[in-house]
Design a protein around this motif. Structure first.
Motif, PDB file in Angstrom:
ATOM      1  N   ASN A  61       0.815  -1.229   0.000  1.00 38.44           N
ATOM      2  CA  ASN A  61       0.000   0.000   0.000  1.00 38.44           C
ATOM      3  C   ASN A  61       0.842   1.270   0.000  1.00 38.44           C
ATOM      4  N   THR A  62       2.179   1.147   0.141  1.00 37.01           N
ATOM      5  CA  THR A  62       3.023   2.345   0.051  1.00 37.01           C
ATOM      6  C   THR A  62       3.693   2.475  -1.313  1.00 37.01           C
ATOM      7  N   MET A  63       3.250   1.677  -2.284  1.00 40.25           N
ATOM      8  CA  MET A  63       3.757   1.853  -3.649  1.00 40.25           C
ATOM      9  C   MET A  63       3.432   3.251  -4.165  1.00 40.25           C
ATOM     10  N   ILE A  64       4.379   3.848  -4.852  1.00 39.37           N
ATOM     11  CA  ILE A  64       4.140   5.140  -5.495  1.00 39.37           C
ATOM     12  C   ILE A  64       3.250   4.944  -6.717  1.00 39.37           C
ATOM     13  N   PHE A  65       3.576   3.958  -7.526  1.00 38.73           N
ATOM     14  CA  PHE A  65       2.760   3.589  -8.685  1.00 38.73           C
ATOM     15  C   PHE A  65       2.179   2.199  -8.426  1.00 38.73           C
ATOM     16  N   THR A  66       0.861   2.085  -8.526  1.00 38.11           N
ATOM     17  CA  THR A  66       0.211   0.808  -8.278  1.00 38.11           C
ATOM     18  C   THR A  66       0.541  -0.184  -9.389  1.00 38.11           C
ATOM     19  N   VAL A  67       0.230  -1.453  -9.143  1.00 37.84           N
ATOM     20  CA  VAL A  67       0.436  -2.467 -10.166  1.00 37.84           C
ATOM     21  C   VAL A  67      -0.299  -2.096 -11.446  1.00 37.84           C
ATOM     22  N   ALA A  68      -1.540  -1.645 -11.321  1.00 40.71           N
ATOM     23  CA  ALA A  68      -2.325  -1.266 -12.502  1.00 40.71           C
ATOM     24  C   ALA A  68      -1.684  -0.097 -13.246  1.00 40.71           C
ATOM     25  N   GLU A  69      -1.178   0.875 -12.518  1.00 41.91           N
ATOM     26  CA  GLU A  69      -0.529   2.032 -13.157  1.00 41.91           C
ATOM     27  C   GLU A  69       0.769   1.630 -13.836  1.00 41.91           C
ATOM     28  N   ILE A  70       1.495   0.700 -13.242  1.00 42.41           N
ATOM     29  CA  ILE A  70       2.734   0.216 -13.863  1.00 42.41           C
ATOM     30  C   ILE A  70       2.434  -0.483 -15.181  1.00 42.41           C
TER      31      ILE A  70
END
Length: 282
Positions: free
Chosen positions: A214-223
């Motif tokens: 949950n602290t990802m800057i870019f989510t998996v979907a955004e990547i």
């Protein structure tokens, strides 16, 4: 569903982990766990099998990388806000991309072998994303539909090679054995919220990394949206998505790096555990 590959390196067989944690053989149904059998239809066919009808695999065989014949091994750097903070790096405006050589890929419990001259080999627990269906110009709203499943990856990194040998990060990321992958591929239907998975890494029994996706800057979907706008993502491609804080290079007052005989243990919630002993090239 948890899919696994087991056996000697280069001769792995396909398997499934049943609800009791028993390894069962899938060889009568698929030849291997590779990109060409990761479509929704293929996974649904495997999911329809009665695990009790599959042969039990005897003993404790070696576990291989959970996907065979991986296409592209794509890696996202500095993708956790708390990790960026510990390294003193600015928050990136776009996902930072580098590649890991496929010759780095090993099983989740195989030894990690530091290359000759290594003095700054570091650890990084990461969420791996395995593409199941071709993705080109997808949006973040439908990006996860192209995912077959998720796994644990140790993005082992030689920091001197990475930052001081002139060039891109790939030099420090692609050494042989620097990509333990697995133990199993957990299909996306079993992961309720990929952006809320706890993760940790221990070295010699001491907790070094504690984090959450949950602290990802870019989510998996955004990547996936970003990468699919640059190149086609194919079934069997693997994306590693960054690491939380606690890497060796971030330790204060002085960094700590791996040495021969050290043991790393990595876990991501619902995705299993890896354990590697560190060795060094002669």
């Amino acid at each position: 569903m948890k899919l696994v590959r087991y056996g000697d390196m280069g001769a792995e067989k396909p398997g499934m982990i049943d609800s009791d944690g028993t390894l069962r053989d899938l060889s009568a149904h698929v030849s291997d766990i590779t990109g060409d059998m990761l479509s929704d239809a293929s996974l649904a066919a495997l999911g329809a099998l009665d695990p009790a009808s599959l042969p039990v695999v005897a003993g404790s065989p070696r576990i291989g990388a959970c996907v065979g014949n991986i296409g592209k091994f794509l890696c996202i750097g500095l993708n956790y806000s708390d990790h960026a903070a510990e390294t003193g790096a600015d928050i990136p405006k776009h996902p930072i991309l580098f590649f890991k050589a496929n010759s780095a890929i090993v099983g989740p419990n195989d030894d990690v072998v530091m290359p000759r001259g290594s003095t700054h080999t570091d650890w990084e627990v990461e969420l791996g994303v395995v593409i199941g269906t071709k993705a080109k110009y997808v949006t973040k709203e439908n990006a996860l539909d192209h995912v077959a499943g998720y796994c644990v990856v140790n993005d082992v990194s030689e920091r001197h090679f990475q930052t001081q040998l002139t060039g891109q990060w790939t030099k420090g990321k692609s050494c042989d054995t620097f990509g333990p992958t697995g133990p199993w591929l957990v299909t996306r239907d079993e992961v309720e919220d990929v952006q809320n998975l706890s993760m940790s890494l221990d070295v010699n029994g001491k907790r070094m990394q504690t984090g959450n996706t949950n602290t990802m800057i870019f989510t998996v979907a955004e990547i996936i949206e970003h990468l699919s706008g640059l190149m086609t993502l194919h079934p069997g491609d693997v994306i590693t998505t960054g690491t939380p804080p606690g890497v060796g290079m971030g330790i204060k007052p002085a960094p700590v790096y791996l040495k021969k005989g050290d043991v790393m243990s990595l876990t991501i919630e619902g995705l299993g555990t890896q354990t590697q002993k560190v060795d060094e090239d002669a």
